[in-house]
Design an enzyme around this catalytic site. Structure first.
Site, PDB file in Angstrom:
ATOM      1  N   ARG A  66       0.912  -1.053  -0.129  1.00 60.73           N
ATOM      2  CA  ARG A  66       0.038  -0.012   0.081  1.00 60.73           C
ATOM      3  C   ARG A  66       0.819   1.209  -0.106  1.00 60.73           C
ATOM      4  O   ARG A  66       1.736   1.507   1.048  1.00 60.73           O
ATOM      5  CB  ARG A  66      -0.911  -0.006   1.334  1.00 60.73           C
ATOM      6  CG  ARG A  66      -1.882   1.132   1.513  1.00 60.73           C
ATOM      7  CD  ARG A  66      -2.627   1.148   2.830  1.00 60.73           C
ATOM      8  NE  ARG A  66      -3.188  -0.060   2.921  1.00 60.73           N
ATOM      9  CZ  ARG A  66      -3.728  -0.601   4.215  1.00 60.73           C
ATOM     10  NH1 ARG A  66      -3.390   0.101   5.254  1.00 60.73           N
ATOM     11  NH2 ARG A  66      -4.215  -1.799   4.215  1.00 60.73           N
ATOM     12  N   ASP A  82      -3.575  -8.379   3.391  1.00 60.30           N
ATOM     13  CA  ASP A  82      -5.072  -8.579   4.060  1.00 60.30           C
ATOM     14  C   ASP A  82      -5.567  -9.702   3.264  1.00 60.30           C
ATOM     15  O   ASP A  82      -5.573  -9.531   2.016  1.00 60.30           O
ATOM     16  CB  ASP A  82      -5.674  -7.201   4.152  1.00 60.30           C
ATOM     17  CG  ASP A  82      -5.090  -5.941   4.802  1.00 60.30           C
ATOM     18  OD1 ASP A  82      -4.492  -6.279   5.920  1.00 60.30           O
ATOM     19  OD2 ASP A  82      -5.578  -5.063   4.557  1.00 60.30           O
ATOM     20  N   HIS A 100       1.740  -2.107   5.629  1.00 61.94           N
ATOM     21  CA  HIS A 100       1.612  -2.305   4.151  1.00 61.94           C
ATOM     22  C   HIS A 100       2.584  -1.687   3.086  1.00 61.94           C
ATOM     23  O   HIS A 100       3.053  -2.344   2.212  1.00 61.94           O
ATOM     24  CB  HIS A 100       0.148  -2.143   3.790  1.00 61.94           C
ATOM     25  CG  HIS A 100      -0.796  -3.075   4.472  1.00 61.94           C
ATOM     26  ND1 HIS A 100      -1.194  -4.281   3.731  1.00 61.94           N
ATOM     27  CD2 HIS A 100      -1.534  -2.891   5.428  1.00 61.94           C
ATOM     28  CE1 HIS A 100      -2.149  -4.739   4.123  1.00 61.94           C
ATOM     29  NE2 HIS A 100      -2.514  -4.052   5.546  1.00 61.94           N
ATOM     30  N   GLU A 138      -6.960  -7.646  13.946  1.00 60.75           N
ATOM     31  CA  GLU A 138      -7.202  -7.874  12.524  1.00 60.75           C
ATOM     32  C   GLU A 138      -6.886  -9.272  12.311  1.00 60.75           C
ATOM     33  O   GLU A 138      -5.995  -9.602  11.844  1.00 60.75           O
ATOM     34  CB  GLU A 138      -6.648  -6.675  11.574  1.00 60.75           C
ATOM     35  CG  GLU A 138      -7.003  -5.603  11.887  1.00 60.75           C
ATOM     36  CD  GLU A 138      -6.492  -4.372  11.139  1.00 60.75           C
ATOM     37  OE1 GLU A 138      -5.689  -4.758  10.090  1.00 60.75           O
ATOM     38  OE2 GLU A 138      -6.774  -3.273  11.169  1.00 60.75           O
ATOM     39  N   HIS A 146      -4.978  -9.565   8.692  1.00 56.78           N
ATOM     40  CA  HIS A 146      -3.788  -8.952   8.399  1.00 56.78           C
ATOM     41  C   HIS A 146      -2.659  -9.633   9.001  1.00 56.78           C
ATOM     42  O   HIS A 146      -2.439 -10.247  10.264  1.00 56.78           O
ATOM     43  CB  HIS A 146      -3.750  -7.672   9.482  1.00 56.78           C
ATOM     44  CG  HIS A 146      -2.493  -6.697   9.362  1.00 56.78           C
ATOM     45  ND1 HIS A 146      -2.655  -5.481   8.774  1.00 56.78           N
ATOM     46  CD2 HIS A 146      -1.528  -6.923   9.663  1.00 56.78           C
ATOM     47  CE1 HIS A 146      -1.604  -4.831   9.026  1.00 56.78           C
ATOM     48  NE2 HIS A 146      -0.736  -5.776   9.670  1.00 56.78           N
TER      49      HIS A 146
END
Length: 269
Positions: A106, A158, A151, A240, A243
């Site tokens: 990301r 994810d 990320h 999460e 993740h």
């Protein structure tokens, strides 16, 4: 030369200058766009069987629009992380499952987009699905949004599990009625994955991987994902279930900003 022809020539000269400036600035942007290091790869080049549903390329996310930096719906990772994910996929395929990634590398500009959105308290268009029980003023304090993301280092992803044979997930239609991400699987937005107890990116404590309220098949599904990946060097983020980070990271302290696109992976020589 007449006054009219002189005026036309001046206009042409001005237009030519404007076009030259525009072309130069476009060229400058193209040449200064950051590129990925050579040890970043497209996941599909390592394992084309892993499903990719890159949510931030679509408007179906907590912001409600495509996120800055996502030029293509593409999973990019450091090569060791991609190869370890391939090993996980081989194990799951033998059990009748496949991995599906929602997000991989990301860019920092995407994280910046999240931060701008979180500070705009007026924009709560997607609250009913993604954070129905969280006041938007608490997104930073509660850890749902941060100014840096693992990320961006290239070894975090994810993901979820899909039972084979997989059926496609229908596209999200902007403006459609939203259902809480922790509603029963048959009520929340359809996803072809196994039931994990919440949808992806659900800002709620029910998303904590080992939340004691998640039991039965939902818990078994989470543990299948967790145990498979942890057996290959991945570390789960406890808050999460989706993740995971592959360790050791190639770039533990570097936050990259090249766009999510195949062009970012084309090395200059």
């Amino acid at each position: 030369m007449t006054r009219l022809s002189m005026a036309v020539r001046s206009l042409v000269t001005v237009l030519a200058a404007l076009l030259a400036v525009t072309a130069a600035s476009a060229t400058a942007r193209a040449t200064t766009e950051p590129k990925a290091p050579a040890d970043f790869v497209a996941l599909r080049s390592v394992d084309p069987t892993i499903i990719q549903e890159i949510r931030y390329f679509t408007p179906h996310n907590f912001v409600g629009e495509r996120i800055d930096g996502y030029r293509q719906p593409l999973c990019i990772l450091t090569r060791p992380a991609a190869e370890a994910l391939h090993q996980a996929q081989q194990r799951l395929l033998r059990q009748g499952y496949t991995l599906k990634v929602y997000d991989c590398y990301r860019p920092q500009r995407s994280v910046d987009h999240f931060v701008r959105w979180a500070k705009n308290l007026e924009d709560q268009a997607m609250k009913a699905e993604f954070y129905p029980n969280v006041d938007k003023t608490r997104l930073f304090e509660d850890g749902y949004i941060a100014e840096k993301s693992g990320h961006s280092r290239g070894s975090t992803m994810d993901l979820t599990i899909v039972k084979l044979p997989s059926l496609p997930t229908r596209p999200y239609v902007p403006g459609e009625p939203l259902v809480p991400c922790f509603a029963p699987q048959g009520e929340r937005f359809p996803d072809n994955s196994v039931d994990m107890g919440t949808g992806y990116d659900c800002f709620d404590t029910l998303s904590h991987t080992l939340d004691p309220r998640i039991q039965g098949q939902q818990r078994a599904n989470r543990l299948l994902l967790k145990d498979t990946l942890e057996g290959l060097g991945f570390v789960n983020l406890a808050e999460e279930w989706w993740h995971f980070t592959y360790k050791p990271e190639l770039y533990p302290d570097t936050y990259f900003d090249f766009p999510v696109s195949m062009k970012s992976l084309i090395q200059s020589h």
